[in-house]
Enzyme design. Sequence first.
Site, PDB file in Angstrom:
ATOM      1  CE  LYS A 115      -2.988 -18.033  -0.486  1.00 57.32           C
ATOM      2  NZ  LYS A 115      -2.274 -17.825   0.724  1.00 57.32           N
ATOM      3  CE  LYS A 207      -3.217 -11.159  -1.445  1.00 61.27           C
ATOM      4  NZ  LYS A 207      -3.329 -11.805  -0.131  1.00 61.27           N
ATOM      5  CE  LYS A 210       3.696 -13.355   3.497  1.00 59.78           C
ATOM      6  NZ  LYS A 210       2.821 -14.165   4.320  1.00 59.78           N
TER       7      LYS A 210
HETATM    8  N1  AQP Z   1      -1.608  -6.998  -0.786  1.00 56.45           N
HETATM    9  C1  AQP Z   1      -2.004  -6.824   0.469  1.00 56.45           C
HETATM   10  N2  AQP Z   1      -2.546  -5.639   0.858  1.00 56.45           N
HETATM   11  C2  AQP Z   1      -2.936  -5.446   2.147  1.00 56.45           C
HETATM   12  N3  AQP Z   1      -2.814  -6.386   3.103  1.00 56.45           N
HETATM   13  C3  AQP Z   1      -2.277  -7.577   2.763  1.00 56.45           C
HETATM   14  N4  AQP Z   1      -2.024  -8.699   3.461  1.00 56.45           N
HETATM   15  C4  AQP Z   1      -1.469  -9.620   2.627  1.00 56.45           C
HETATM   16  N5  AQP Z   1      -1.361  -9.133   1.399  1.00 56.45           N
HETATM   17  C5  AQP Z   1      -1.850  -7.859   1.435  1.00 56.45           C
HETATM   18  C6  AQP Z   1      -2.292  -8.842   4.876  1.00 56.45           C
HETATM   19  O1  AQP Z   1      -1.094  -9.237   5.510  1.00 56.45           O
HETATM   20  C7  AQP Z   1      -1.427 -10.063   6.626  1.00 56.45           C
HETATM   21  C8  AQP Z   1      -0.572 -11.276   6.611  1.00 56.45           C
HETATM   22  O2  AQP Z   1      -0.830 -12.016   5.443  1.00 56.45           O
HETATM   23  P1  AQP Z   1      -0.440 -13.532   5.396  1.00 56.45           P
HETATM   24  O3  AQP Z   1       0.984 -13.660   5.164  1.00 56.45           O
HETATM   25  O4  AQP Z   1      -0.889 -14.225   6.589  1.00 56.45           O
HETATM   26  O5  AQP Z   1      -1.293 -14.133   4.240  1.00 56.45           O
HETATM   27  P2  AQP Z   1      -1.644 -13.709   2.799  1.00 56.45           P
HETATM   28  O6  AQP Z   1      -2.778 -12.756   2.846  1.00 56.45           O
HETATM   29  O7  AQP Z   1      -1.905 -14.986   2.082  1.00 56.45           O
HETATM   30  O8  AQP Z   1      -0.344 -13.003   2.227  1.00 56.45           O
HETATM   31  P3  AQP Z   1       0.150 -12.999   0.757  1.00 56.45           P
HETATM   32  O9  AQP Z   1       1.260 -12.063   0.650  1.00 56.45           O
HETATM   33  O10 AQP Z   1      -0.956 -12.782  -0.205  1.00 56.45           O
HETATM   34  O11 AQP Z   1       0.725 -14.451   0.569  1.00 56.45           O
HETATM   35  P4  AQP Z   1       0.432 -15.492  -0.544  1.00 56.45           P
HETATM   36  O12 AQP Z   1       1.151 -15.042  -1.756  1.00 56.45           O
HETATM   37  O13 AQP Z   1       1.002 -16.750   0.026  1.00 56.45           O
HETATM   38  O14 AQP Z   1      -1.046 -15.552  -0.722  1.00 56.45           O
HETATM   39  C9  AQP Z   1      -2.928 -10.368   6.539  1.00 56.45           C
HETATM   40  O15 AQP Z   1      -3.607  -9.530   7.455  1.00 56.45           O
HETATM   41  C10 AQP Z   1      -3.268  -9.993   5.140  1.00 56.45           C
HETATM   42  O16 AQP Z   1      -4.609  -9.537   5.045  1.00 56.45           O
END
Ligand code: AQP
Length: 345
Positions: A115, A207, A210
């Site tokens: 990040k 991955k 968001k």
């Molecule tokens: N691609 C994914 N596949 C499976 N699980 C996922 N999670 C996130 N992306 C995937 C799971 O969703 C939960 C909540 O995630 P979060 O919003 O707290 O944080 P994150 O993992 O940072 O989500 P993003 O979508 O990847 O956001 P950005 O783009 O900001 O980095 C967690 O249990 C996570 O494992």
Amino acid sequence: MADFKELVFSGVQPTGNLHLGNYLGAIRRFVQLQESRDCIYCVVDLHAITATLHQPDLRAQTREVTAAFLAAGIDPKRHIVFNQSQVPQHAELAWIFNCVARIGWLNRMTQFKEKAGKDRENASVGLYDYPCLMASDILVYRATHVPVGEDQKQHLELTRDIAQKFNNDFAAEIAERGFGDAFFPLTEPLIGGPAARVMSLRDGTKKMSKSDASDNSRINLTDDAEAIAQKIRKAKTDAEPLPSEEAGLAKRPEAENLVGIYAGLADTARADVLAEFGNAQFSRFKSALVDLAVAKLGPIGQEMSRLMADPGHIDAVLGDGAERAGAIAERTMAEVKDVVGLIRR
Ligand code: AQP
């Protein structure tokens, strides 16, 4: 090790664009677990401001994640649903954990490296410290199990390291105050299923996220049937038909991802999906995947819209949850202060 009552905790950041990965990797599993365990599900708004503090839509996004929890089927009466910032003990315990965790431990966190990217010197201290706050979210409830996607595995390991070091460093005070041989449990991650890591629809090696600039890389939970169908039809694939055995998915990340998504949505194994679609062309498989995704996600998106039209109701759910979560967190924090030697009121 002392006996801890089984308790599930997990959180989702209100950073917008809640997607299929969040659903299959986390939220859907939250729903399944509530049948057999006590659960606390948190919208982690303090985590959401670690990358960018100024987020004009933070309130709406917090309500959106709450709406997703409820629309997916989480029962906020039998379990606890709330937003992190309403329970100040999360931040308070995180400070204690800042003094438990070692800089070397945090330096190893791959999510921070990803990040922060090349501009590491300019990343916020909050982003660097994210895993200590996450450990606090979990341990302030002495949660024993945390359902997460695979990307969070390393943070869960750090949570265990923090718990273990706290238990060791204060072993005498913990025993003296009647907590036995452990104050905090060594929390188990619950990672698994065919879609523990859902990948981008545009690049099977990245991955689904968001923050991906391309909206076509993910299926948002608020996408309508038309958008879901379009994104799946446009999803990157290779030229070969689907294999009939899992081994045939090796080195075919896009095929593997779509099969995993199908299996996750159908709640079945990848092998069963391949038994049905082995040797099929992607056009046939994608068309079946569109039908399945629309059938499973459509009603959730519609219910989310209905719930978000009544923010007062969502805020009442969060307020009620915060009160119940706060009672537990307050007790743990008072005990932590006693163990550490902080004089309290
Ligand atoms: N691609 C994914 N596949 C499976 N699980 C996922 N999670 C996130 N992306 C995937 C799971 O969703 C939960 C909540 O995630 P979060 O919003 O707290 O944080 P994150 O993992 O940072 O989500 P993003 O979508 O990847 O956001 P950005 O783009 O900001 O980095 C967690 O249990 C996570 O494992």
